[in-house]
Design an enzyme around this catalytic site. Sequence first.
Site, PDB file in Angstrom:
ATOM      1  N   HIS A 103      32.147  83.419  59.482  1.00  0.00           N
ATOM      2  CA  HIS A 103      31.037  84.176  60.069  1.00  0.00           C
ATOM      3  C   HIS A 103      30.616  85.359  59.207  1.00  0.00           C
ATOM      4  CE1 HIS A 103      31.977  81.888  63.690  1.00  0.00           C
ATOM      5  NE2 HIS A 103      30.742  82.159  64.048  1.00  0.00           N
ATOM      6  N   GLY A 104      31.518  85.896  58.429  1.00  0.00           N
ATOM      7  CA  GLY A 104      31.113  87.022  57.598  1.00  0.00           C
ATOM      8  C   GLY A 104      32.283  87.584  56.828  1.00  0.00           C
TER       9      GLY A 104
END
Lengths: 469, 677
Positions: A321-322
Site C-alpha cells: 500500500h505504501g
Amino acid sequence: MNFVQFEFPIFFGLIFILFWTLKRRAWQNMLLVVCSAVFYGWVHPWFLLLLYGSAILDFNMGKRMVEDADNKKRYLWISMLGNVGMLGYFKYCNFFIDNFNAIFATLGLGASLQNLSIFLPVGISFYTFQTMSYTIDIYKGELKPRNNFIDYLAFISFFPQLVAGPVERAATLLPQMETDKVFNWKQFCSGMQLALWGAFKKVWIADTVAMYVDRIFLLEAPSSAMIWAATLGFTVQILADFSGYTDIARGTARMLGFELMLNFDHPYLARNPSEFWRRWHISFSTWIRDYLYIPLGGSRGGEGTRLKASYGAMLISGLWHGASWTFVLWGAYHATLLAGYKYIGKWIPREIRKANWMAPFSVSLMFVFTVAGWMIFRETSIGRIGYYLSLSPLEGTPEQWLAASLMLGITLLSAIPLIIALIIEKFLVPKIENKPLFLPLQTTSWAILLCGILLMQRDISQDFIYFQF
Amino acid sequence: MKSVSPSVIASVLIPIGILGVFWTILNQPITQDPTTFPKEIQEIDQQLANTQPDLILVGSSLIHKDIDLQVLATELELPADKVQKIWSGMATMPTMSMMIENRILKTGLHPKVVAVLAPPSWLLETNVLQDANFALHQTSPLQPLLATVLGKESKMVPVPWKQRKTSFQSAYQEWNQYLFGTQILGRSSTEISTQLEDLFSFEHQRKEVNGIQLIQHNIRETEEHRKQKTPQTTFDIRLLNDLADTLNSKGIHLIVVTLPVSDSVKKNYAISDEQLSEIVMTLQQHNASFIDLSDWTDQAVYGDTKHMNARGRKIFTPLLANKFKEIRILEDAPLVASVPTKLLLPTIAWSGKPNALLPSEHIQLLFPTTESNVELVTCLSSNKPYSGTVFTASSKRVGTDSLWCETISLQEIEANTPIQLSNTTQNQIYVHSMRLNEINVMAPSKKILAAMKEWTVLSKEPAKMYPIKKATTWPKWLQNKTSAHPELQLGEVTRYKGLSDVVLIKSTIAPDCRPIEVLESDTTLPIDACPTVWKSNSGYCSSKKNFIAIQSTPIRWDSLQISLKEDRYCTTSKNKRDSGRWFYPGDVATTTFNWPKASYSKIHLEGVSIGKGAWQVKLFDGDVVFLEETFTDPLELEHTIQLHSPMLKKYNKVQVQISIPTNSNGYLFLRKIEVRN
C-alpha cells in the site's frame, strides 16, 4: 485522467460509440489500447514507457517459458525481478534510503545517502501485480502464453481498471479480450447504474467526509475524540472512495461488454477478520492468497508455517500500500487479528460462531477492529499513532468536542446513502428486477445520481485514495 | 412494427424531465437584485452609499481579515466612515481593477486615495475567480481590456450553473454544521465558525509532514496548479498601468501595498525581483506609491495559511497606518514608489572573521543598484569601552560605551562597485547586526528563548481575598438582559476590575489565562468567559466591575471572594502561542535561557501590560549585568530593548529577571522572551 473530471464522461462516451461501431474484435482491442494510452498518459505521458516496458517483458517471458521449458524458472525470475525491481525503485527506493540513513545515524556512523527525486507512477502497484499474474500462471501451467500482443496489451492496459484495480487475473480478463462482443442493453443499464453510483459515492460521500477528516489529521494536537471521530469518518471515506472507483471501473467495463471481478462485498458486515478479507479489496486479497500466502506454506503446514505465511503475506500486503512503516504496522495488525481469530475461534463452538444471534455482536466487534486498523492506515507516522493512543478519551476543550461531534454527525449523515443502497440492493431490487416498473425506476435513479454528481463535483477533485498506491 | 412499451417510454421521459428541470434551475441567469447578495456585500454597499470616503482599501478577503478599519481610521486621525474597504474573495489584479472601476469610479465616489492591497503574486495573476454573486456584482461589467483577454479564456467568464454548484457545496457544508452544531449541540453558526476557525488555524497544524495524505483537501492540487502557471506579467502590468493612469487623471492617488502571507504560502507564490521592479517602475510612471510589507514574517499572526488572526490584525493595522503616514498618503504630495529595500540590499564580505573586525580590518559592501543616498544602521560592541564611531561614514551613535548602534550614511553609490567600511579604532569590534530600512543585510544570528514555564520565584506577595458584594445598582445594559436571562444575579467586585474578561479579551489574552479566580467558601467557581455564560444561560463570569452569575439558586454573597491565582503560568490547550506567565505587583522571578548560539545585543519581549505601573527587566549572568531597566510605559504586544553591554557567546548561564514593584498597579503577561541581534 480522473473518473470524476468532466473530461471523462466525454472521453468514455466517444470510446463507447466507437467501440460498438467498430464491431470487429481486433479493431475494438486496438481502440482500447490507444484509448488506455490516452487515459493513462493524460498528465504524464512518460509513465506509458514503464507500463509498456512491464507488459513487453512479461509477454516475452511468457512465450519463452513455453518455448524453452527447461529454463522456465529462469524466465519467471527475470519477470519477477523486472517487475519487483521497477516497483522497488519507483515506490520504495527513498524509503530504503531513509531507513538506511536512520540505521547508520543510530549506529553513530556518518553515512548519509541523498533521497532521489522520483515521481511515483500512478497505478504501478496494480499493473505490475497484474502482469506478474500472467507469467506466474503460465509458469504453473494454468495459462497458455498469448501470441497476439494487442489482445495482451489491451488486457494489461485496460483503462477502467488500470490505475486502481481490480487487480484482474489473466485467466479471467484475457479470454474476454479474445471473445467477440455483442451489445446487450441489460448489461449496459447495469453498467451505467454501477458507474453512476460509484461516481456519486466518490463526490458526495468520500470527498465530503474527506474535507473534515483531512483537517483533523493535519492538526498538531487533536483530542482523542476528534481522532476517533475522524477515523470513523475515514472508515466511511475509504469505502466510498475505493468501492466508488471500483464501481466506476466495473460499470464502464460492463458497458463495453467486459466483466471485472467483484472487489467489495459489504466489507463492514464481516463477522471476523477472515471474512473481512474475503469482502474487502477481493481482487488484491485473493492475489495475495494465491501468489504469496499459499506458496509461503499457507494452511497446509503446521501452526507455525501458517502463522509465518499469514504474517509474511500481510506484511507484504501492508507494504504494497505504501512505502511507510505505518502500512507495515497495518499489515501486522491484520495478521494479528487473523491469528487471534484462528486461535480464539478454536475455543468457540462452530454453532455459536455461526449462529444468527451472534451476527450483530460479531459484526460490531469486527467493525471496531476495522476502524482501529484504519487509524493506523490513515496516519503517516508510527510516533503519532502512539500519541493518539496515549490521549485520554475524555479530555478535550469545548472546541475539540464540537469538532468531534461535527465529524461524527457528518460521517453518519454521509453513511446514510450507503445504508439506503444496501437496503435497496438486498430487499427491493430482487422483488422488482423483472417487473416493468424496474426500468423507469432505474433510469430515474440515474437522473437523481447524475444531479447529485453534478452538484457535488468539485473543479479540483481530490484524487482517489488508492491512486497513491 | 413492434410497439414501444409504456415502461420504456417512462424510463426515457422521467429522467429527461428530472434532468431538464434540474438544469433549468441550475442554469437560470444570476440575478443582480441587491437584496439577494451575500450580507457582506450588502454591508459594503450600504457603507459606500452613505459616505464619501477619503481612503478606500481594495483587495481580497485578506484585507477583510487583516485590517481593522476603525483602528486604521483612528491611527490616521480620520473619522471612521472616511476609511472604507471593498473586497472580494480571492480577488487578483483583474478583479481588483474591475472593482475600482465599477464600484468606485462609476458610482461617483471620489476618494483621495485608493489603496490596492494584495500579496505580490496576486498582483500578477490573471484569474478572475468568481465567488458567486459577490465578485460578479463588483466586477460586472467587464473592463474592455479584460473582456478582450477573457474572450480568449472563456472558461473564466462567470457561468450561472458553476456558481450555483459552488454555492450549493458551501451551503451543504453550512447545513451540516447547522444540523449538528446548532440543532443538536445548540451553538450558533457564528460561534461554530469562530471556534472551528480557531481550532483548525494554521498555527495548530502539523509542520513535519509533506505527504499527500495530510495535505488539506484540494489544497495540494490548487497549489500545484498555481505553481505551474506562469503569471502573465505583461497583461497584469498593463492592467496596473491602466488603473494607475485612470486614477491619476482623476486626481485620485493610487497606492499599492504588498501584503504578507505565511511562509508556506509565500514559498509557492513568490514573484521574481524583476517582476517586483516592473510593478514599482509602472507605479513610478504614474506618481503612485508603493509599500512592500510582503516580508513581514511574524508567523504567530496567521489564522490560516493566508489570513491573519485577531492578534495579527491588532499588530498589523497600526503598522500599516504608520507606513501610510510615512509616505504621507493623505497629504497633497505623497511619496512616489521607490524600489523596495530588499532589491537594494548589498552583499557583504569580511576581510577577517565574519562578524568580527580587528583594528583596520574592514567590511566590503556591494550594492546591486546605483543609489544617491543610503543609510545603514549597524549595532556594534567593543572589547574595551569606546565612545566614538567605528566607521568614518557613521553619522549618529546611540547606546553605551560597550554596545551601541551607528547610522552609516553612504552617498553616490555605484552599482556593483565595492564600498569598504574599515574599523578605525584600536579595539576589536563585534558587529551584531546591520540593517537597511529594518531589513537585515547580514544573515541574522539564531535567537535563543527563555524558559517560560520554569521560573525561580525570589519574592511574591501573599494572595489576598477580596469580597464580592451583591450589586445595589444595575447598569442599564445588564438590566436589559434580565428578560432573556431571568436567573441573572449581579455582584460587584471590590478589586481586580481591570483583570476582567473585557479587558483581557481586548488585550488578546485568552479567557483561559485570566489571573483571577472566584471562590465560594473554599471552592473555586468556574468563571467561564462571558459570551459562553450568556450563550449557555448558566455559569459565572467577570465583566469589569461586575460579577455576573446565572443560576436558579440565590448566591450567598457573603461567601464569595475574588483573588489572584497562585499559579502564574497559564497554558491553553487551544493555542500554545497563547500560553504565558503572569507577573503581579510584588513579584520578582528569574528564568534561564537555552545555550547561546551567538553574541547578542537585544532582548525581545512579547506580552501585554494590564493597568498602569512600572515593571523591570534585568538580564545578567552572575555579577555581569547586560541590562537592568525600569519601564513605566505599558507593554503592548511586543517590545525590543537594546542591551547595555553585549551578551557574549561565552556567557551560558544568563538569566532574565522580571519584577514588578509592590506599589505598582500594573500586571504583566509575558508570552515570550528572547535575545537576538
